[in-house]
Structures are given as C-alpha cells and as structure tokens.
Design an enzyme around this catalytic site. Structure first.
Site: not given
Ligand code: PEP
Ligand code: MG
Length: 553
Positions: A183, A481
């Site tokens: 965290h 992303c």
């Molecule tokens: C990822 O896996 O890179 C992603 C953006 O999704 P999360 O981190 O929410 O699994």
C-alpha cells in the site's frame, strides 16, 4: 554509501533523514487486575475508537486511500479477531496483551500466505499498535513533525500515515519493507511522493543524515558529495518544470501524436486526471462497482456511475473495461473460490461468459451512459485468449449498441494471433501486467518471483511488437494500459513497437510526455530494435538507456 531499493515513480529528493518513531513496546504478559467484564468493555471501546478514527482519516483522504483505511477499520472490528481477543481476556490477560497476541497470530497467518496477503501484514500491525496505544492512553505511533522538511525513513508505513502525509513537509519516503504492490507503494504512486520501498539497508540511516533519494534509478545515496547534491537539485528543478509545463497532447519530437490517457479505478480521480492533461481514459477499471457486493449492481445503478465518470470527458475517448473478476480480483458471486490456479481459471471474459446476464447488463448500462453523455465510449474485454472469444465479445457489444469494441491483450496466445484478432476487434489494448505474468509464468502477486515480472523482457516486447505490427497492417489502434506505459523510457520503446496510445496512472503523465517529446519515430523504432535484441530485461533496459544517452548528445 549507496542503498538499493524499488523506486516508485521517477522523482528525486534531497534532505535530512527523520526516522519514524519506534513501535510501542510489547505489552507485558501479566494477569489483569481488572474484572474480565471491565477489560472486555475497555477493549471493545478502544477497537471501535480506532475503527472510527481510521474511517474518518479515510473520508478526509478520499480516493484509494479511503478504501485502504476502511479495510483497516474493518480489521479492527473483524468478528474472528474479536472472538480471539475475548477468549484471551477470559484467560485473565489484559486488554493490551490480548489485542497484541490476537493480532500477532493473525499476522503470522497472512505472512504465511505470502505475496499480496503478506504485504497486508503492515496494515494489520498498524491497527494493533493503534488499539494498544488507545488502551494505554498513549498517542498512536505516527509520522514525526520536526518542523522542517525531511526524508521520512520507516520500516514500513501504515496506510493511515501515508494517506495523510503532509506533502509540504515530507520530501520523500524510504521504507525497509514493502514491495511494488504494498500500500505504501500504491499510495506513494497515487500522491506522486518520491519513494523507495524494500531498501534493506535503510535500517542504518540515522536522524540528520543527508540523503539523495533517486526513485528513477532505485537508489538512496547517504552522505552525498556537493556535486552529487547539485546534480540532484538540477534534476528536481527540471522535473518540476516538466510537471508545471502546460500539458500539451502527447507527441514525439517529429510531431507523431501519441495520445496520453489515464487509468481510472472510479469516477473520483477523473477531475485530477484532466488537470494533469489526460487526453481521455485508456482503462476504466469497473471492479469497484462489484467488489464487496453480494450480487451485481442493477443496470440503472451502473449507468449512473458510468455517467458520473463520462461527464468529465466530453468529446474524449474513454475505454471502459468489462468486469475483470477472478485471480487477484475475486468476486464471490462470479468466481469459484476452490480453483487451484485462479490466474489460469475462469476469470475475466471467461467468467462473464458463463454468467452472460452480468455481461449483458454491464454493456447495456454502458450503452445507455454513452447515449446520455458526449464522451466517445469504447469497451474492451479482459483476459481474452482466442479469436473466437474476440468475435463473441465484439459481436455482443455491437449488438447491445456499443460502436467501438475491442480486446485486452493479456495472454500470449492473443498477441501471437493479433493479425487474426484485429480483423474482428475494433482495437486492442495491451495489459502488460498480466501479459508479463503469463509470458514469464510468474505470479504477479508473489514477491518471490517479482524479478520475473519485468515488462522490459524481450519476450514481452516481441509480443507487443506482434500486436503493433498487426495494428499497423489493419489500421487498428493499439494501446498499452499496463504499468509499462508509465515507465518513460519503456514508453518510447512501446511506441517504437507500433503502439499508438499509452494509458497510465495520472501522476505518470508528465514524465512520459516529456520523454516522448525527446525522440522521433525513427529513434523510437531504433530503441525498440535494441531492446528486442537483448537477452533479458536488465540488458534491454541498460542498452536502451545507453542508446538514449548517445542520442541526447
Ligand atoms: C494489465 O493486466 O496490465 C492490466 C492493465 O489490467 P489489471 O492490472 O487490472 O489486471
Ligand atoms: Mg490485467
């Protein structure tokens, strides 16, 4: 002296060390002089005072800090812990001792589970200390206030402390414990605090030592030379100038646009992301609507939440991800808790498909929210692994009125089939967190294999390159992303591999924007080739770094 750790973000800080005060001593194990009833009453009171205090700190902090603090408040009133405390009081212990022992037992359990759960141990310790302090009439241990700006050094920081840090006084943070998913790390990233976690050697730092914290390079320099301090000050000034510069649209030096988008976990961060120059949203995680709920929220409830977020982005692209339940984000009403290997189980789109009504409701709510606002809504599915699943999801989203539907590329099979996948999907967005986990076969929550979880690995980059090439051939947008997009130098490499947009936590936008502006597309492509040519992640990172130094001359 140089100490190494895991840098959070890209910042640099210089200042004197102030250590966090030592934890309270262990309460003595001697029989209580009060009646059992009296001990019970005062212990219950202390637990609820602490829970209320954590909740009110959460309300003041807002954002994801609020979630963390509310989770801590729930720990303070957890029924099984209260049962354990009650049993210990019945054996004649004091409230202080019973609380200390019960929390310590629970802590061992968490540590034994490893990974993400083990990183919650610090949260639990903090609750225990607060309750013991409340019972003993002592101030809760917390962040010192020496009256001048300082670098805070602690074993680990409790979320309650990180959430309300006075950013005017604390120049930076160094913790001995904590990994990249602790965290402390998450909140430091969100609040743009210069931080290094997991710095084992930090126990040797003493009050008053001058240190340079270099999060970008993951190093703390103790007793730096005058020249080193001057260099650090120059970097701090340059970064401040970058952050305060008007937030222009993301672009390479030759003008190639690279839209920079924000990752959001709820509507709360939307206004701040816009302030920091987010050109839209590249990943809106919708799990917050479902986590902790006994059943999926109704279409109307979801629509209201989506509208609340979309209103911040008139005319802008907003990519919403369908519910990603399972593995690190389990949901009682959707996932099977007995799966041996949940990361390889019925998660993401696979889980939604077997309970299709939840998916239909979510897409319907989203289509209605799209119609109600001026945002340009795109939708994508998580954990897609085949062309057939792509066709299923894109078909359903179109059928329910969403015009732009795509897939997240998180599984190597999908990246390898990108030229077929992108025939059917309107776009792809690469989730490098999961893509790295699945490519290197290393659980992203497990500290013991954290070294494998590095998106600079050429195996991951080759897969990104497959998707980028397919996107270019078929004229379909390809975003990233995952956390990789927030690493400025890796962001340049990703663009060189054919990625057309980058999405990240808003606090990373300025650094990535500045780095992209230094290089042309031809240079980015050259960096990509250099990274692909490496044997491993460390070599790729070092080779691109060296090439960027040459290119800057
Ligand atoms: C990822 O896996 O890179 C992603 C953006 O999704 P999360 O981190 O929410 O699994
Ligand atoms: Mg993912």
């Amino acid at each position: 002296m140089e100490l190494r750790g895991i840098g959070i973000g890209q910042g640099v800080a210089v200042g004197p060390v102030v250590r966090m005060s030592d934890p309270l001593p262990e309460p003595a194990d001697q029989p209580s002089t009060r009646s059992q009833h009296e001990e019970m009453e005062r212990t219950k009171r202390a637990l609820s005072v602490v829970a209320a205090d954590l909740n009110s700190r959460g309300a003041r902090a807002g954002g994801s800090a609020q979630d963390v603090l509310e989770a801590q408040a729930m720990m303070a009133e957890d029924p099984s812990l209260v049962d354990d405390i009650t049993a210990r009081l019945a054996s004649g212990k004091t409230g202080e001792r019973a609380v200390f022992e019960a929390f310590a037992t629970y802590r061992e359990l968490l540590v034994g589970m490893g990974g993400y759960m083990a990183e919650r141990a610090a949260d639990l310790d903090d609750v225990s200390q607060r309750v013991v302090a409340e019972l003993s009439g002592l101030p809760a241990p917390g962040v010192p206030d020496p009256g001048y700006p300082f670098v805070l050094v602690a074993r680990d920081l409790a979320p309650a402390d990180t959430a309300l840090l006075d950013l005017g006084a604390v120049l930076g943070l160094v913790t001995v414990d904590g990994g990249p998913t602790s965290h402390t790390a998450i909140l430091a990233r969100e609040k743009s605090i210069v931080a290094l976690v997991g710095v084992q050697g930090a126990v040797d730092l003493t009050d008053g030592d001058t240190v340079i914290l270099d999060a970008e390079n993951g190093v703390v320099v103790s007793g730096p030379s005058g020249a080193e301090i001057a260099d650090a000050q120059a970097r701090i000034a340059a970064r401040a100038a970058r952050i305060n510069a008007p937030a222009l649209p993301g672009a390479l030096s030759d003008g190639t646009p690279v839209p920079l988008l924000a990752n959001l976990g709820s509507a709360d961060g939307a206004a701040h992301a816009v302030e920091l120059g987010a050109e839209g949203v590249g990943l809106f995680r919708t799990e917050f609507l479902f986590l902790g709920a006994a059943a999926a929220p109704s279409v109307e409830e979801q629509q209201e939440q989506y509208v609340r977020m979309l209103q911040h982005f008139p005319g802008k692209k907003v990519v919403v991800r369908a519910l990603d339940a399972g593995a690190d984000k389990p949901l009682a009403f959707l996932n099977d808790a007995d799966e041996e290997n949940p990361a390889l189980g019925l998660r993401g789109l696979r889980a939604l498909r077997v309970t299709e009504s939840i998916l239909r409701d979510q897409l319907t709510a989203l289509a209605r929210a799209d119609a109600e606002t001026d945002a340009d809504v795109w939708v994508m599915a998580p954990m897609v692994s085949t062309v057939e699943e792509t066709r299923y999801f894109v078909g359903l989203a179109h059928e329910l009125g969403l015009k732009t539907a795509g897939v997240m590329v998180e599984v190597p099979s999908l990246a390898l089939m990108a030229d077929r996948v992108l025939v059917h999907a309107d776009f792809a967005s690469i989730g490098t967190n999961d893509l790295t986990q699945y490519t290197l076969a290393a659980d992203r929550m497990l500290g013991t294999v954290a070294a494998f979880q590095d998106p600079w690995h050429p195996a991951v980059l080759r897969l990104v390159g497959e998707v980028g090439a397919a996107g270019a051939t078929l004229a379909k947008p390809v975003g990233v992303c995952g956390e990789a997009a927030a690493d400025p130098q890796l962001a340049v490499v990703l663009v060189g591999l054919g990625v057309t947009t980058l999405s990240m936590s808003a606090s990373a936008l300025a650094d990535v924007r500045a780095e992209l502006a230094k290089y042309s597309l031809v240079e980015a492509q050259a960096f990509a080739r250099i990274a692909l040519d490496a044997d491993d992640a460390a070599e790729a990172r070092a080779a691109v770094h060296a090439a960027s130094q040459v290119s800057a001359q």
